[in-house]
Scaffold this active site. Structure first.
Site, PDB file in Angstrom:
ATOM      1  N   LYS A 121      30.827  44.690  48.228  1.00 27.78           N
ATOM      2  CA  LYS A 121      29.673  45.087  47.420  1.00 27.78           C
ATOM      3  C   LYS A 121      29.093  46.444  47.790  1.00 27.78           C
ATOM      4  O   LYS A 121      28.238  46.959  47.069  1.00 27.78           O
ATOM      5  CB  LYS A 121      28.590  44.014  47.522  1.00 27.78           C
ATOM      6  CG  LYS A 121      28.999  42.720  46.846  1.00 27.78           C
ATOM      7  CD  LYS A 121      29.232  42.935  45.366  1.00 27.78           C
ATOM      8  CE  LYS A 121      29.336  41.622  44.629  1.00 27.78           C
ATOM      9  NZ  LYS A 121      29.354  41.822  43.187  1.00 27.78           N
TER      10      LYS A 121
HETATM   11  N1  PMP Z   1      32.824  36.974  47.366  1.00 30.88           N
HETATM   12  C1  PMP Z   1      31.764  37.495  47.983  1.00 30.88           C
HETATM   13  C2  PMP Z   1      31.558  37.208  49.433  1.00 30.88           C
HETATM   14  C3  PMP Z   1      30.855  38.258  47.264  1.00 30.88           C
HETATM   15  O1  PMP Z   1      29.764  38.753  47.878  1.00 30.88           O
HETATM   16  C4  PMP Z   1      31.092  38.472  45.888  1.00 30.88           C
HETATM   17  C5  PMP Z   1      30.096  39.228  45.098  1.00 30.88           C
HETATM   18  N2  PMP Z   1      28.993  38.396  44.698  1.00 30.88           N
HETATM   19  C6  PMP Z   1      32.208  37.917  45.283  1.00 30.88           C
HETATM   20  C7  PMP Z   1      33.066  37.188  46.055  1.00 30.88           C
HETATM   21  C8  PMP Z   1      32.495  38.076  43.803  1.00 30.88           C
HETATM   22  O2  PMP Z   1      32.692  39.411  43.428  1.00 30.88           O
HETATM   23  P1  PMP Z   1      32.251  39.915  41.987  1.00 30.88           P
HETATM   24  O3  PMP Z   1      30.772  39.787  41.889  1.00 30.88           O
HETATM   25  O4  PMP Z   1      32.671  41.340  41.930  1.00 30.88           O
HETATM   26  O5  PMP Z   1      32.918  39.094  40.971  1.00 30.88           O
END
Ligand code: PMP
Length: 478
Positions: free
Chosen positions: A44
């Site tokens: 992120k």
């Molecule tokens: N795994 C973790 C640990 C995350 O912090 C996130 C982001 N919320 C995700 C998966 C999913 O990624 P995205 O929001 O880009 O779909």
């Protein structure tokens, strides 16, 4: 000098490492993209930087301004890190269930933290998204980042994660596996890889089995930050704009137990300490790779580090209690009381909106053993095959307690059970030792406990039953 002029140059550009797979020699190789090696420790960081820089470019965020976001997780940390590095004020709205480590990380970056109750339907004015939007509206110079609808989220991955993977694999990648939360990672990375490969790369979502993205009912699950939860009272569950479904070829449901055992093994056997959603992605990637040939190449995105989850997924005590570990087969275990036939029976459980009159009927039916009957209650929908998770055991009602409340005029038969809940019952994992469980139950002055398997309530056990079982120790080999 071999140095960077700014921390922000250390966002992204994460390494790709080959994993040892069980079918070494057969199947396709699996490479892991280690997002925990980014400056702020997660995937992120990339969107924290991109969303803020796009807001600067558009004029939505000006010097001295305030960044506002609603998130319990890594996006908050990524934004807070970039905001600190660039000198912005940061306000994060969090659900009250957020771990102390996550709240403290945000505070450490100087962010102001606003806590609101978790588990509310999207329409509720106190839902963290609505609270954050309100703060952004009322605060002069504030800008709401809004990762679920901000095009800079998928774009960050289209511009960085995708090109990195293409370059790092020399264009040999054939399959991308990623979790889906906001959908930004899979949409942006997947779109880039499809374009670069002329449509050859297959894009596969890895999803907690209960999440709505893979066809689940949206009930709670234990892998944090991935998938999509759906509150039973949410009316309009429109999926985020940052999830571009046309990029994704298929979404595989992965059970919590598989995600968690995958990361525990990975840490012990390969020295890679990653979070629960990385386990979801990896479990899916291993499944995909096993069905491919050695000329193909699978890349799995591992979003963050296991250090954020030491008190849960890597804590044997927590895993045992939730019923994710099988325990010591040499001793009598709590789950031994629940042979398959009894586990298949629906758990006595009351929906919190059920009338008190119905609760009385259920409790009276369970009368007869001498003990005061008691039944757990909460927000989980009831019905065949729908075992509540431990997160949905909001409280419990006992016959004696309800009858006393009715007699005293403190309750009416038409009231909702949820307005008369006592403390939740103690819970034990099916793999926990019966003797230790009995000692704990007695110590808490309780006569009944809920048994958990894979985080779901599968039955009730009484102290008497546990005593019989514990008395039978030591058990002969099984
Ligand atoms: N795994 C973790 C640990 C995350 O912090 C996130 C982001 N919320 C995700 C998966 C999913 O990624 P995205 O929001 O880009 O779909």
């Amino acid at each position: 000098m071999d140095a960077h002029e700014s921390l922000l140059e250390l966002i992204g550009n994460t390494p790709l490492v080959r994993l040892r797979t069980p079918s070494d020699g057969r199947g396709a190789p699996v490479y892991a993209k280690l997002e925990y090696l980014s400056a702020g420790g997660s995937v992120k960081d990339r969107i924290g930087l991109r969303m803020i820089e796009e807001a600067e470019r558009s004029g939505a965020l000006r010097p001295g301004g305030t960044v506002v976001e609603a998130t319990s997780g890594n996006t908050g940390a990524g934004l807070a890190m970039v905001a600190a590095a660039k000198g912005y004020r940061m306000i994060v709205v969090l659900p009250d269930k957020s771990s102390a480590e996550k709240v403290n990380t945000l505070r450490a970056y100087g962010a102001e933290v606003v806590v609101r109750p978790g588990g509310l339907p999207l329409e509720h004015p106190e839902h963290i998204l609505n609270v954050a939007a309100g703060i952004a509206e009322r605060t002069p110079g504030a800008w709401f980042a809004g990762q679920y609808g901000n095009p800079a989220n998928p774009e960050a991955h289209y511009l960085t994660t995708g090109p990195e993977i293409w370059r790092q694999t020399g264009g040999r990648v054939t399959h991308l596996v990623s979790c889906v939360g906001t959908g930004g990672t899979i949409s942006g990375t997947g779109r880039y890889l499809k374009e670069a490969s002329g449509g050859r790369v297959r894009v596969i979502g890895a999803d907690p089995a209960a999440s709505v993205y893979s066809g689940g009912d949206g009930r709670p699950y234990f892998v944090e930050a991935a998938g999509r939860f759906r509150h039973p009272e949410t009316v309009d569950d429109s999926w985020p704009d940052s999830y571009q479904r046309e990029v994704v070829d298929e979404v595989l449901p992965i059970r919590d137990r598989d995600s968690l055992t995958t990361i525990r093994r990975l840490a012990r056997e390969q020295g890679l300490l990653v979070g629960g959603s990385a386990g979801t992605a990896l479990a899916a990637a291993l499944r995909v790779a096993a069905g491919l040939g050695p000329e193909q190449l699978v890349v799995a995105i591992l979003p963050d580090s296991g250090r954020q989850y030491l008190s849960k997924y890597f804590n044997d005590q927590w895993m045992l209690r939730q019923g994710f570990l099988d325990g010591d087969p040499a001793v009598a275990r709590v789950g031994d009381l629940l042979p398959a036939a009894r586990r298949a029976e629906p758990l006595p459980y009351l929906h919190h909106h059920a009338p008190v009159g119905e609760a009385l009927a259920v409790l009276r039916e369970r009368q007869g053993t001498g003990a005061d009957p008691v039944v757990p209650a909460g927000p989980a929908p009831v019905g065949p095959g729908r075992q509540p998770t431990s997160m949905e055991l909001a409280g419990a009602v006992s016959l004696a307690q309800l009858e006393a409340a009715l007699a005293a005029g403190r309750a009416a038969v038409t009231d909702r059970v949820g307005d008369h809940l006592g403390e939740p019952l103690p819970v034990f994992g099916a793999g926990e030792g019966a003797a230790a469980a009995l000692a704990e139950l007695s110590g808490r002055g309780c006569g009944t406990a809920v048994v958990l398997a894979d985080g779901h309530a599968v039955g009730l056990v009484g102290a008497g039953e546990l005593a019989v079982l514990a008395g039978a120790e030591p058990k002969q080999g099984r």
